[in-house]
Write a protein that holds these residues in place. Structure first.
Motif, PDB file in Angstrom:
ATOM      1  N   ALA A  85       0.837  -1.206   0.000  1.00 40.79           N
ATOM      2  CA  ALA A  85       0.000   0.000   0.000  1.00 40.79           C
ATOM      3  C   ALA A  85       0.872   1.256   0.000  1.00 40.79           C
ATOM      4  CB  ALA A  85      -0.923  -0.010   1.219  1.00 40.79           C
ATOM      5  N   ALA A  86       1.978   1.214   0.738  1.00 36.39           N
ATOM      6  CA  ALA A  86       2.884   2.373   0.777  1.00 36.39           C
ATOM      7  C   ALA A  86       3.454   2.637  -0.618  1.00 36.39           C
ATOM      8  CB  ALA A  86       4.012   2.125   1.777  1.00 36.39           C
ATOM      9  N   ALA A  87       3.804   1.554  -1.325  1.00 35.21           N
ATOM     10  CA  ALA A  87       4.323   1.709  -2.690  1.00 35.21           C
ATOM     11  C   ALA A  87       3.275   2.381  -3.579  1.00 35.21           C
ATOM     12  CB  ALA A  87       4.719   0.345  -3.260  1.00 35.21           C
ATOM     13  N   ALA A  88       2.030   1.975  -3.430  1.00 34.21           N
ATOM     14  CA  ALA A  88       0.957   2.587  -4.235  1.00 34.21           C
ATOM     15  C   ALA A  88       0.808   4.061  -3.896  1.00 34.21           C
ATOM     16  CB  ALA A  88      -0.356   1.847  -3.989  1.00 34.21           C
ATOM     17  N   LEU A  89       0.835   4.362  -2.616  1.00 29.83           N
ATOM     18  CA  LEU A  89       0.664   5.756  -2.193  1.00 29.83           C
ATOM     19  C   LEU A  89       1.801   6.662  -2.652  1.00 29.83           C
ATOM     20  CD1 LEU A  89      -1.929   5.501  -0.552  1.00 29.83           C
ATOM     21  CD2 LEU A  89      -0.775   6.672   1.300  1.00 29.83           C
ATOM     22  N   ARG A  90       3.000   6.095  -2.772  1.00 31.84           N
ATOM     23  CA  ARG A  90       4.124   6.877  -3.288  1.00 31.84           C
ATOM     24  C   ARG A  90       3.818   7.365  -4.709  1.00 31.84           C
ATOM     25  NH1 ARG A  90       9.142   6.309  -2.824  1.00 31.84           N
ATOM     26  NH2 ARG A  90       9.058   8.202  -4.050  1.00 31.84           N
ATOM     27  N   CYS A  91       3.025   6.591  -5.422  1.00 37.00           N
ATOM     28  CA  CYS A  91       2.703   6.949  -6.811  1.00 37.00           C
ATOM     29  C   CYS A  91       1.496   7.875  -6.891  1.00 37.00           C
ATOM     30  CB  CYS A  91       2.418   5.689  -7.622  1.00 37.00           C
ATOM     31  SG  CYS A  91       3.751   4.476  -7.613  1.00 37.00           S
ATOM     32  N   THR A  92       0.486   7.639  -6.055  1.00 37.98           N
ATOM     33  CA  THR A  92      -0.756   8.410  -6.167  1.00 37.98           C
ATOM     34  C   THR A  92      -0.688   9.712  -5.382  1.00 37.98           C
ATOM     35  OG1 THR A  92      -1.620   7.270  -4.222  1.00 37.98           O
ATOM     36  CG2 THR A  92      -2.222   6.359  -6.368  1.00 37.98           C
ATOM     37  N   GLY A  93       0.279   9.797  -4.473  1.00 39.42           N
ATOM     38  CA  GLY A  93       0.248  10.883  -3.510  1.00 39.42           C
ATOM     39  C   GLY A  93      -0.593  10.409  -2.338  1.00 39.42           C
ATOM     40  N   GLY A  94      -0.578  11.194  -1.263  1.00 37.81           N
ATOM     41  CA  GLY A  94      -1.263  10.746  -0.059  1.00 37.81           C
ATOM     42  C   GLY A  94      -0.241  10.476   1.018  1.00 37.81           C
ATOM     43  N   GLN A  95      -0.722  10.240   2.212  1.00 36.36           N
ATOM     44  CA  GLN A  95       0.187  10.024   3.336  1.00 36.36           C
ATOM     45  C   GLN A  95      -0.196   8.761   4.080  1.00 36.36           C
ATOM     46  OE1 GLN A  95       0.961  13.660   5.730  1.00 36.36           O
ATOM     47  NE2 GLN A  95      -0.359  14.682   4.239  1.00 36.36           N
ATOM     48  N   MET A  96       0.837   8.070   4.540  1.00 36.56           N
ATOM     49  CA  MET A  96       0.581   6.838   5.277  1.00 36.56           C
ATOM     50  C   MET A  96       1.646   6.664   6.346  1.00 36.56           C
ATOM     51  SD  MET A  96       0.460   2.991   3.724  1.00 36.56           S
ATOM     52  CE  MET A  96       0.364   1.583   4.831  1.00 36.56           C
ATOM     53  N   GLN A  97       1.249   6.053   7.429  1.00 38.60           N
ATOM     54  CA  GLN A  97       2.219   5.612   8.430  1.00 38.60           C
ATOM     55  C   GLN A  97       1.931   4.162   8.790  1.00 38.60           C
ATOM     56  OE1 GLN A  97       2.149   8.223  11.836  1.00 38.60           O
ATOM     57  NE2 GLN A  97       3.515   9.694  10.837  1.00 38.60           N
ATOM     58  N   GLY A  98       2.968   3.442   9.146  1.00 34.91           N
ATOM     59  CA  GLY A  98       2.805   2.051   9.562  1.00 34.91           C
ATOM     60  C   GLY A  98       3.705   1.747  10.738  1.00 34.91           C
ATOM     61  N   ARG A  99       3.208   0.908  11.640  1.00 35.07           N
ATOM     62  CA  ARG A  99       4.021   0.485  12.792  1.00 35.07           C
ATOM     63  C   ARG A  99       3.858  -1.019  12.937  1.00 35.07           C
ATOM     64  NH1 ARG A  99       3.188   4.066  17.874  1.00 35.07           N
ATOM     65  NH2 ARG A  99       1.039   3.474  17.475  1.00 35.07           N
ATOM     66  N   LEU A 100       4.960  -1.751  12.808  1.00 36.79           N
ATOM     67  CA  LEU A 100       4.912  -3.207  12.931  1.00 36.79           C
ATOM     68  C   LEU A 100       4.419  -3.590  14.317  1.00 36.79           C
ATOM     69  CD1 LEU A 100       8.330  -3.999  11.203  1.00 36.79           C
ATOM     70  CD2 LEU A 100       6.049  -4.415  10.247  1.00 36.79           C
ATOM     71  N   GLN A 101       3.676  -4.690  14.377  1.00 35.84           N
ATOM     72  CA  GLN A 101       3.169  -5.166  15.664  1.00 35.84           C
ATOM     73  C   GLN A 101       4.068  -6.300  16.151  1.00 35.84           C
ATOM     74  OE1 GLN A 101      -0.010  -3.513  16.990  1.00 35.84           O
ATOM     75  NE2 GLN A 101       1.271  -2.242  15.650  1.00 35.84           N
ATOM     76  N   LEU A 102       5.198  -5.903  16.690  1.00 35.71           N
ATOM     77  CA  LEU A 102       6.196  -6.892  17.124  1.00 35.71           C
ATOM     78  C   LEU A 102       6.008  -7.142  18.616  1.00 35.71           C
ATOM     79  CD1 LEU A 102       9.103  -5.395  15.013  1.00 35.71           C
ATOM     80  CD2 LEU A 102       7.805  -7.472  14.526  1.00 35.71           C
ATOM     81  N   ASN A 103       4.952  -7.893  18.931  1.00 35.98           N
ATOM     82  CA  ASN A 103       4.544  -8.027  20.331  1.00 35.98           C
ATOM     83  C   ASN A 103       5.044  -9.298  21.019  1.00 35.98           C
ATOM     84  OD1 ASN A 103       2.987  -9.586  18.717  1.00 35.98           O
ATOM     85  ND2 ASN A 103       1.023  -8.683  19.275  1.00 35.98           N
ATOM     86  N   THR A 104       5.908 -10.058  20.354  1.00 38.85           N
ATOM     87  CA  THR A 104       6.514 -11.216  21.035  1.00 38.85           C
ATOM     88  C   THR A 104       8.025 -11.202  20.747  1.00 38.85           C
ATOM     89  OG1 THR A 104       6.325 -12.706  19.144  1.00 38.85           O
ATOM     90  CG2 THR A 104       4.435 -12.657  20.662  1.00 38.85           C
TER      91      THR A 104
END
Ligand code: VTB
Ligand code: MG
Ligand code: MG
Length: 329
Positions: free
Chosen positions: A229-248
């Motif tokens: 999705a981030a790759a797509a947004l780089r092309c279309t414009g828009g903003q995104m943030q992601g945080r891995l859920q590394l809970n173990t």
């Protein structure tokens, strides 16, 4: 993240069009099995088709986001090299059938998806969950922020859009883990579009809110789908943030092996997919942005989005495939 690509290197622009064949093939293979209630069969068909087409591309490609780690995925596994090996060194993120369950039920928005970038430009994420937030183009920088509460993000978005929060629609995966988020968003007054699957489409939908009615994507989905999705947004414009859920500890160890030292890091779209990125998605089932594959006596039709970040070109390709035999049907 692998060593950040400075963005200077360019991909051969011919690849932007070439990768459409890869998602077209996967989408047609999956579409032949959509609505059969058999997720595995449709997924396998898409994987096989995507791999054989990918191996015909003149690239020296490495899969960094794929069907899983080597021991769990016989094909298109992370680390697998693909292409003719004669050509540019590229990293590839793919999901031959994104939204297997919606495909099995023949519900909207299952896609065949691929992104390609100069080697070292895509976040090497393990197959864990990722918390995501995304909006389309046209808002001030930093309008959404995972460090803030859902209410704060919705309020900022509504203000920037010039509407009331009650006039904002958020797209969220329908999962028990989102019970609290759903309650919070509704309490803030926003509408929710609950989706069963397919958060790559969910994020892309924010980039054309006039067409889709979706202003913001929120919630926890797959990390591989986050990078796509981030790759797509780089092309279309828009903003995104992601945080891995590394809970173990086990997940943190897997992430560390992939070069991720801060398990709580918030990544922007640019940090998940840097430099020159190309992206393609072909509709498998009908959706808000892409039509699904159609079969006719004399042809097969596909609908594909191909995009490139460097030139910010977004192309929609409707193809009429009169040679049905190329799909082995
Ligand atoms: C999402 C969605 C995918 O997985 O990433 C989701 O985009 C997250 O996992 O289509 P859970 O299903 O475990 O919630 C999919 O639904 C399937 O890959
Ligand atoms: Mg998949
Ligand atoms: Mg998926």
């Amino acid at each position: 993240m692998t060593e950040g690509n400075t963005g200077g290197e360019m991909l051969d622009r011919v690849l932007t069009l070439e990768i459409a064949r890869v998602t077209e093939k996967a989408a047609v293979a999956a579409a032949r099995l959509r609505g059969r209630g058999d997720e595995k069969a449709a997924d396998q068909a898409a994987v096989d088709a995507m791999r054989s087409e990918l191996n015909q591309l003149a690239i020296d490609g490495t899969i960094v986001i794929g069907e899983g780690e080597r021991d769990e995925a016989p094909m298109l596994y992370i680390g697998e090299s693909v292409g003719t090996k004669v050509g540019p060194k590229v990293d590839i993120a793919l999901d031959p059938l994104e939204g297997t369950t919606v495909c099995a039920k023949n519900l909207p928005n299952s896609l065949a998806v691929i992104a390609m970038a100069v080697r070292g430009s895509l976040l090497n994420a393990p197959d864990v969950y990722m918390e995501k937030i995304a909006v389309g183009p046209g808002y001030p920088d930093g309008i959404v922020n995972l460090a803030l509460s859902p209410e704060e993000n919705l309020a900022a978005l509504a203000k920037a859009k010039g509407v009331k929060i009650t006039e904002i629609t958020a797209c969220i995966l329908d999962r028990p883990r989102h019970a609290q988020l759903i309650e919070t968003v509704r309490a803030a007054g926003a509408a929710i579009r609950l989706i069963g699957d397919g958060d790559v489409a969910g994020v892309i939908h924010t980039t054309d809110s006039e067409e889709t009615g979706i202003d913001i994507y929120m919630g926890i989905g797959g990390a591989p789908e986050g990078v796509l999705a981030a790759a797509a947004l780089r092309c279309t414009g828009g903003q995104m943030q992601g945080r891995l859920q590394l809970n173990t500890n086990e997940k943190r160890a897997r992430a560390e092996k992939m070069g991720i030292s801060d398990p709580y890091r918030i990544y922007t779209a640019e940090e998940m997919a840097s430099g020159d990125v190309i992206f393609a998605a072909t509709g498998v089932t009908d959706g808000n942005l892409l039509d699904g594959v159609r079969f006719y006596r004399d042809r097969v039709t596909t609908h594909t989005l191909v995009m490139r970040s460097r030139s910010r070109t977004i192309r929609e390709m409707r193809a009429q495939h009169y040679d049905r035999t190329k799909f082995a049907i």
